[in-house]
Write an enzyme that holds these catalytic residues in place. Structure first.
Site, PDB file in Angstrom:
ATOM      1  N   TYR A   1       1.382  -1.124   0.269  1.00 57.49           N
ATOM      2  CA  TYR A   1       0.167  -0.148   0.101  1.00 57.49           C
ATOM      3  C   TYR A   1       1.008   1.006  -0.069  1.00 57.49           C
ATOM      4  O   TYR A   1       1.840   1.330  -0.480  1.00 57.49           O
ATOM      5  CB  TYR A   1      -0.705   0.065   1.145  1.00 57.49           C
ATOM      6  CG  TYR A   1      -2.054   0.271   1.040  1.00 57.49           C
ATOM      7  CD1 TYR A   1      -2.886   0.130  -0.055  1.00 57.49           C
ATOM      8  CD2 TYR A   1      -1.827   1.925   1.722  1.00 57.49           C
ATOM      9  CE1 TYR A   1      -3.980   1.076  -0.397  1.00 57.49           C
ATOM     10  CE2 TYR A   1      -3.582   3.195   1.110  1.00 57.49           C
ATOM     11  CZ  TYR A   1      -4.137   2.331   0.461  1.00 57.49           C
ATOM     12  OH  TYR A   1      -5.425   3.437  -0.527  1.00 57.49           O
TER      13      TYR A   1
ATOM     14  N   ARG B   1      -9.872  10.873  -6.875  1.00 59.09           N
ATOM     15  CA  ARG B   1      -8.704  11.568  -5.971  1.00 59.09           C
ATOM     16  C   ARG B   1      -7.910  10.772  -4.973  1.00 59.09           C
ATOM     17  O   ARG B   1      -8.039  10.602  -4.340  1.00 59.09           O
ATOM     18  CB  ARG B   1      -9.513  12.991  -5.301  1.00 59.09           C
ATOM     19  CG  ARG B   1      -8.058  13.871  -4.434  1.00 59.09           C
ATOM     20  CD  ARG B   1      -8.301  13.794  -2.732  1.00 59.09           C
ATOM     21  NE  ARG B   1      -9.357  12.560  -2.346  1.00 59.09           N
ATOM     22  CZ  ARG B   1      -8.032  12.010  -1.974  1.00 59.09           C
ATOM     23  NH1 ARG B   1      -7.108  12.112  -1.548  1.00 59.09           N
ATOM     24  NH2 ARG B   1      -8.483  10.928  -0.659  1.00 59.09           N
TER      25      ARG B   1
ATOM     26  N   LYS C   1      -6.176  -1.340   0.011  1.00 63.95           N
ATOM     27  CA  LYS C   1      -7.005  -1.467   0.879  1.00 63.95           C
ATOM     28  C   LYS C   1      -7.860  -2.585   1.515  1.00 63.95           C
ATOM     29  O   LYS C   1      -7.006  -3.320   2.078  1.00 63.95           O
ATOM     30  CB  LYS C   1      -8.221  -0.598   0.195  1.00 63.95           C
ATOM     31  CG  LYS C   1      -8.034   0.853   1.570  1.00 63.95           C
ATOM     32  CD  LYS C   1      -7.544   1.439   1.402  1.00 63.95           C
ATOM     33  CE  LYS C   1      -7.440   1.782   2.977  1.00 63.95           C
ATOM     34  NZ  LYS C   1      -7.373   4.101   2.832  1.00 63.95           N
TER      35      LYS C   1
ATOM     36  N   GLU D   1     -12.856   5.093  -1.333  1.00 66.55           N
ATOM     37  CA  GLU D   1     -12.209   5.393  -1.165  1.00 66.55           C
ATOM     38  C   GLU D   1     -11.479   5.829  -2.124  1.00 66.55           C
ATOM     39  O   GLU D   1     -12.322   6.084  -3.197  1.00 66.55           O
ATOM     40  CB  GLU D   1     -11.289   3.608  -0.875  1.00 66.55           C
ATOM     41  CG  GLU D   1      -9.353   4.495  -0.687  1.00 66.55           C
ATOM     42  CD  GLU D   1      -9.449   4.935   0.739  1.00 66.55           C
ATOM     43  OE1 GLU D   1     -10.416   3.857   1.655  1.00 66.55           O
ATOM     44  OE2 GLU D   1      -8.771   5.253   0.970  1.00 66.55           O
ATOM     45  N   ASP D   2     -11.227   6.809  -2.137  1.00 61.67           N
ATOM     46  CA  ASP D   2     -10.460   7.862  -2.942  1.00 61.67           C
ATOM     47  C   ASP D   2     -11.186   8.927  -3.853  1.00 61.67           C
ATOM     48  O   ASP D   2     -10.572   8.972  -4.913  1.00 61.67           O
ATOM     49  CB  ASP D   2      -8.655   7.510  -3.479  1.00 61.67           C
ATOM     50  CG  ASP D   2      -8.489   7.570  -2.614  1.00 61.67           C
ATOM     51  OD1 ASP D   2      -8.225   7.865  -1.428  1.00 61.67           O
ATOM     52  OD2 ASP D   2      -6.773   7.083  -2.896  1.00 61.67           O
TER      53      ASP D   2
ATOM     54  N   ASP E   1     -13.349   5.970   4.318  1.00 68.26           N
ATOM     55  CA  ASP E   1     -12.705   5.762   4.959  1.00 68.26           C
ATOM     56  C   ASP E   1     -11.160   7.377   5.222  1.00 68.26           C
ATOM     57  O   ASP E   1     -10.929   7.092   5.730  1.00 68.26           O
ATOM     58  CB  ASP E   1     -12.127   4.689   4.153  1.00 68.26           C
ATOM     59  CG  ASP E   1     -10.092   4.181   5.148  1.00 68.26           C
ATOM     60  OD1 ASP E   1     -10.081   4.690   6.226  1.00 68.26           O
ATOM     61  OD2 ASP E   1      -8.828   4.734   4.673  1.00 68.26           O
ATOM     62  N   ASP E   2     -11.924   7.662   3.851  1.00 67.87           N
ATOM     63  CA  ASP E   2     -11.187   9.445   3.733  1.00 67.87           C
ATOM     64  C   ASP E   2     -11.275   9.930   4.781  1.00 67.87           C
ATOM     65  O   ASP E   2     -11.278  10.896   5.308  1.00 67.87           O
ATOM     66  CB  ASP E   2     -11.065   9.853   2.499  1.00 67.87           C
ATOM     67  CG  ASP E   2     -11.096   8.866   1.396  1.00 67.87           C
ATOM     68  OD1 ASP E   2      -9.654   8.197   1.013  1.00 67.87           O
ATOM     69  OD2 ASP E   2     -11.197   8.366   0.341  1.00 67.87           O
TER      70      ASP E   2
ATOM     71  N   ASN F   1      -0.186  15.617   3.954  1.00 66.98           N
ATOM     72  CA  ASN F   1       1.181  14.280   2.476  1.00 66.98           C
ATOM     73  C   ASN F   1       1.383  15.661   1.698  1.00 66.98           C
ATOM     74  O   ASN F   1       0.077  15.961   0.749  1.00 66.98           O
ATOM     75  CB  ASN F   1       1.224  13.187   3.042  1.00 66.98           C
ATOM     76  CG  ASN F   1      -0.477  12.637   3.034  1.00 66.98           C
ATOM     77  OD1 ASN F   1      -1.472  12.631   2.002  1.00 66.98           O
ATOM     78  ND2 ASN F   1      -1.284  12.291   4.583  1.00 66.98           N
TER      79      ASN F   1
HETATM   80  P1  NAI Z   1      -8.753  20.932   1.708  1.00 64.37           P
HETATM   81  O1  NAI Z   1      -8.269  21.378   0.445  1.00 64.37           O
HETATM   82  O2  NAI Z   1     -10.284  20.826   1.747  1.00 64.37           O
HETATM   83  O3  NAI Z   1      -8.666  21.645   3.000  1.00 64.37           O
HETATM   84  C1  NAI Z   1      -7.344  22.552   3.198  1.00 64.37           C
HETATM   85  C2  NAI Z   1      -7.386  23.606   4.096  1.00 64.37           C
HETATM   86  O4  NAI Z   1      -6.433  24.367   4.650  1.00 64.37           O
HETATM   87  C3  NAI Z   1      -8.776  24.870   3.794  1.00 64.37           C
HETATM   88  O5  NAI Z   1      -9.291  25.484   4.774  1.00 64.37           O
HETATM   89  C4  NAI Z   1      -7.120  25.810   3.369  1.00 64.37           C
HETATM   90  O6  NAI Z   1      -8.359  27.466   3.683  1.00 64.37           O
HETATM   91  C5  NAI Z   1      -6.242  25.738   4.125  1.00 64.37           C
HETATM   92  N1  NAI Z   1      -5.342  25.914   3.623  1.00 64.37           N
HETATM   93  C6  NAI Z   1      -4.717  26.187   2.500  1.00 64.37           C
HETATM   94  N2  NAI Z   1      -3.715  26.963   2.635  1.00 64.37           N
HETATM   95  C7  NAI Z   1      -3.716  28.011   4.198  1.00 64.37           C
HETATM   96  C8  NAI Z   1      -2.442  28.854   4.505  1.00 64.37           C
HETATM   97  N3  NAI Z   1      -1.213  29.027   4.272  1.00 64.37           N
HETATM   98  N4  NAI Z   1      -2.595  29.083   6.002  1.00 64.37           N
HETATM   99  C9  NAI Z   1      -4.313  28.719   5.970  1.00 64.37           C
HETATM  100  N5  NAI Z   1      -4.379  27.701   6.430  1.00 64.37           N
HETATM  101  C10 NAI Z   1      -4.272  27.164   4.308  1.00 64.37           C
HETATM  102  O7  NAI Z   1      -7.803  19.465   2.222  1.00 64.37           O
HETATM  103  P2  NAI Z   1      -8.213  18.289   2.804  1.00 64.37           P
HETATM  104  O8  NAI Z   1      -8.955  17.572   2.291  1.00 64.37           O
HETATM  105  O9  NAI Z   1      -8.886  19.251   4.230  1.00 64.37           O
HETATM  106  O10 NAI Z   1      -6.519  17.815   3.624  1.00 64.37           O
HETATM  107  C11 NAI Z   1      -5.714  18.526   3.950  1.00 64.37           C
HETATM  108  C12 NAI Z   1      -3.808  18.201   3.983  1.00 64.37           C
HETATM  109  O11 NAI Z   1      -4.361  17.353   4.945  1.00 64.37           O
HETATM  110  C13 NAI Z   1      -3.941  16.659   3.554  1.00 64.37           C
HETATM  111  O12 NAI Z   1      -2.743  16.818   2.471  1.00 64.37           O
HETATM  112  C14 NAI Z   1      -4.422  15.659   3.557  1.00 64.37           C
HETATM  113  O13 NAI Z   1      -3.075  14.897   2.651  1.00 64.37           O
HETATM  114  C15 NAI Z   1      -4.243  15.641   4.943  1.00 64.37           C
HETATM  115  N6  NAI Z   1      -4.938  13.879   5.643  1.00 64.37           N
HETATM  116  C16 NAI Z   1      -3.874  13.655   6.191  1.00 64.37           C
HETATM  117  C17 NAI Z   1      -4.194  12.914   6.542  1.00 64.37           C
HETATM  118  C18 NAI Z   1      -3.773  11.520   8.089  1.00 64.37           C
HETATM  119  O14 NAI Z   1      -2.415  11.783   8.075  1.00 64.37           O
HETATM  120  N7  NAI Z   1      -3.916  10.234   8.271  1.00 64.37           N
HETATM  121  C19 NAI Z   1      -5.486  12.821   6.969  1.00 64.37           C
HETATM  122  C20 NAI Z   1      -6.683  13.997   6.675  1.00 64.37           C
HETATM  123  C21 NAI Z   1      -5.600  14.825   5.531  1.00 64.37           C
END
Ligand code: NAI
Length: 542
Positions: free
Chosen positions: A94, A147, A165, A236-237, A259-260, A399
């Site tokens: 994975y 995605r 998965k 998923e995704d 799951d996301d 990430n």
């Molecule tokens: P999204 O695009 O829906 O949300 C991003 C957020 O960050 C928005 O609210 C935006 O306004 C804010 N943002 C962007 N630039 C900014 C800045 N310069 N200052 C402050 N805020 C800012 O993205 P999503 O789906 O919420 O994912 C966010 C990140 O979290 C991704 O990189 C994803 O890979 C990661 N993630 C990691 C997880 C894990 O480790 N298990 C779980 C879920 C998400």
């Protein structure tokens, strides 16, 4: 076990094939004499050969391709290999290796696996589903490739995701592989490079409008109820919007989850619970400030709220422990640009666009990075958190690695070793001031396989958020003091099977307590779950 298959037909069935481990009696009885080497190797010797061949592979992708080939001819040996060393092999079958496998899928394909359902099959999806050879399917993991990881729209190249998965359900929680069906719903792709690639494996058309896509998914969901009535559908995704819309559309109607959204939130919640145990506090003693109020941030904040209300808070009080900051600054009541789903976290507070100022004023115990902005937790942020808190909790979840809000090394160094840290990616151990810190990875494989095992065993009617909260408690509750000593917020991956089985027991208990099970409640739920666990051992076919 008896089988009607024999000779070459048996060798070509990966679920029955024992490769070099057939006994003389089996070779004789099943017409295999001369078709396999004249030896009876133990499973350990077979494993030794696989490990040696893997060691000779130059890249992780080569190991991924080798493992896919192994699964195509000997399923038991595949799972024996993965389960012999999950910490080594989960990243091969994975993430992160699977990202590259998806990008190149049309080029590296050896043998199709799972099902490919296209919009061209509309009107007779149930008929197509009946082509699947296994009749008792309990989990379908489905993507439309919209995605894939952080890689965007990969269309049919996203198929390794449901395949991988579902392998984690088996490798991490012992869900029997015959109950699992990977599925790609082909609604086209907007990825021009793929549309122009002669080796692309999907429909060559652009994606449809949402209504057309959802009508296709509606028919798929109906067909699943008809053909596999005990099946849970794991989304998923998909793109963020489709993920949210489809979850709302189906969560109260079918056994379905995303799951996301739910698994990811459960995984991070486990880290928050674990950090509280480490500090000797409760979730309700903590105050959280999110950097990022997108789909991940809001999903997590909502689940955290639900967990806080389970600790006895009112929803209003729970929300008052959670602050959020996005690209336009702190979410507060004077903001006019917020989405409805962000409003609950817009408290009365002075407007600010400076994250460190927000920390100074709100005094969070935990900051959560879900902003996609690499380096956003700079030295100033970490030092401020460390001044306010004896043990600041820093969760840098974006990430891939270049998007992480800070690295493990930065978190430990700038906090002078005080930070409790987890990231969305796996960082190497960090030496600081004579001590080794082992950063945790918020990896979804801690939660969804256990929830999946509980659903499969209880044949649950629905999947609820409470199941993910219970799973988070189950995982966090299994961390030993020595793990905390090293800084770990999750149990080591080397123990993943036992961790997930124990977690599945808790979730299954909740399923029975909530009246959602479709099987009778057993006296001993732990024995019941353990009775379902797959073991990678060959059956006696003689
Ligand atoms: P999204 O695009 O829906 O949300 C991003 C957020 O960050 C928005 O609210 C935006 O306004 C804010 N943002 C962007 N630039 C900014 C800045 N310069 N200052 C402050 N805020 C800012 O993205 P999503 O789906 O919420 O994912 C966010 C990140 O979290 C991704 O990189 C994803 O890979 C990661 N993630 C990691 C997880 C894990 O480790 N298990 C779980 C879920 C998400």
């Amino acid at each position: 076990m008896t089988t009607r298959k024999h000779g070459i037909e048996l060798l070509r069935n990966p679920g029955l094939n024992k490769s070099t481990a057939f006994t003389p009696e089996e070779r004789e009885k099943l017409d295999l004499t001369g078709l396999v080497p004249n030896v009876t190797e133990s499973e350990d010797v077979q494993l030794q050969r696989v490990l040696m061949q893997l060691d000779n592979k130059a890249t992780d992708l080569d190991q991924y391709i080798y493992m896919a080939g192994l699964l195509d001819h000997d399923e038991t040996l595949f799972y024996r290999t993965v389960m012999s060393d999950p910490a080594r092999f989960l990243p091969i079958i994975y993430a992160p290796t699977i990202g590259e496998a998806c990008q190149k899928y049309g080029h590296i394909l050896r043998h199709p696996r799972g099902m490919y359902l296209s919009m061209e099959h509309k009107g007779h999806i149930a008929e197509v589903l009946r082509n699947w050879p296994e009749k008792d399917v309990r989990v379908i993991c489905v993507t439309d490739g919209g995605r894939i990881l952080g890689l965007g729209d990969l269309g049919a190249n996203g198929m390794p995701i449901p395949i991988g998965k579902l392998q984690l359900y088996t490798a991490a929680a012992g869900v029997p592989p015959q109950h699992l069906l990977p599925m790609y719903l082909d609604a086209g792709t907007d990825n021009e490079e793929l549309l122009d690639d002669p080796l692309y494996l999907g429909m060559r058309r652009k994606r449809p409008k949402a209504e057309e896509l959802y009508a296709f998914v509606d028919e798929f969901m109906e067909a699943v109820q008809e053909v596999f009535p005990n099946c849970c559908v794991h989304f998923e995704d998909w793109t963020g919007v489709d993920a949210v819309n489809l979850l709302e559309r189906y969560r109260d109607k079918y056994c379905a989850y995303n799951d996301d959204i739910q698994g990811t939130a459960g995984t991070t919640l486990a880290a928050m619970m674990s950090a509280a145990y480490m500090k000797g506090t409760q979730l309700s003693d903590e105050k959280y400030l999110f950097l990022g109020a997108g789909s991940a941030g809001i999903g997590l904040a909502d689940l955290l709220c639900a967990a806080l209300t389970q600790e006895g808070m009112s929803p209003e009080e729970a929300r008052s422990h959670i602050y959020m900051f996005d690209i336009n600054g702190l979410l507060e009541s004077s903001r006019t640009d917020l989405f409805d789903f962000q409003q609950p976290y817009a408290h009365d507070h002075e407007p600010t666009k400076d994250f460190t100022d927000a920390i100074e004023s709100i005094k969070p115990t935990t900051i959560i990075g879900v902003s996609t902005v690499g380096g956003a937790f700079d030295q100033d942020v970490i030092e401020t958190m460390s001044r306010i808190n004896e043990r600041p909790v820093i969760l840098a979840l974006s990430n891939p690695t270049e998007h992480a809000e800070c690295t493990a090394e930065q978190a430990y160094r700038w906090s002078k070793g005080q930070a409790i840290f987890a990231a969305g990616v796996q960082f190497d151990p960090v030496e600081y001031d004579g001590k080794t810190y082992r950063p945790s990875q918020a990896n979804n494989c801690y939660i969804f396989p256990a929830v999946g095992m509980a659903i499969v065993a209880t044949q649950a009617k629905r999947v609820t958020d409470e199941m993910f909260i219970e799973a988070a408690r189950g995982v966090a509750g299994q961390i030993k003091p020595e793990h905390h000593e090293e800084g770990l917020l999750y149990p080591p991956q080397s123990d993943i099977l036992e961790t997930e089985i124990r977690t599945a027991v808790r979730v299954a208990k909740l399923v029975f307590d909530s009246g959602l099970a479709r099987v009778e409640r057993p006296d001993d739920i732990e024995a019941f779950i353990r009775g379902h666990v797959y073991e990678p051992q060959y059956p006696d076919l003689a």
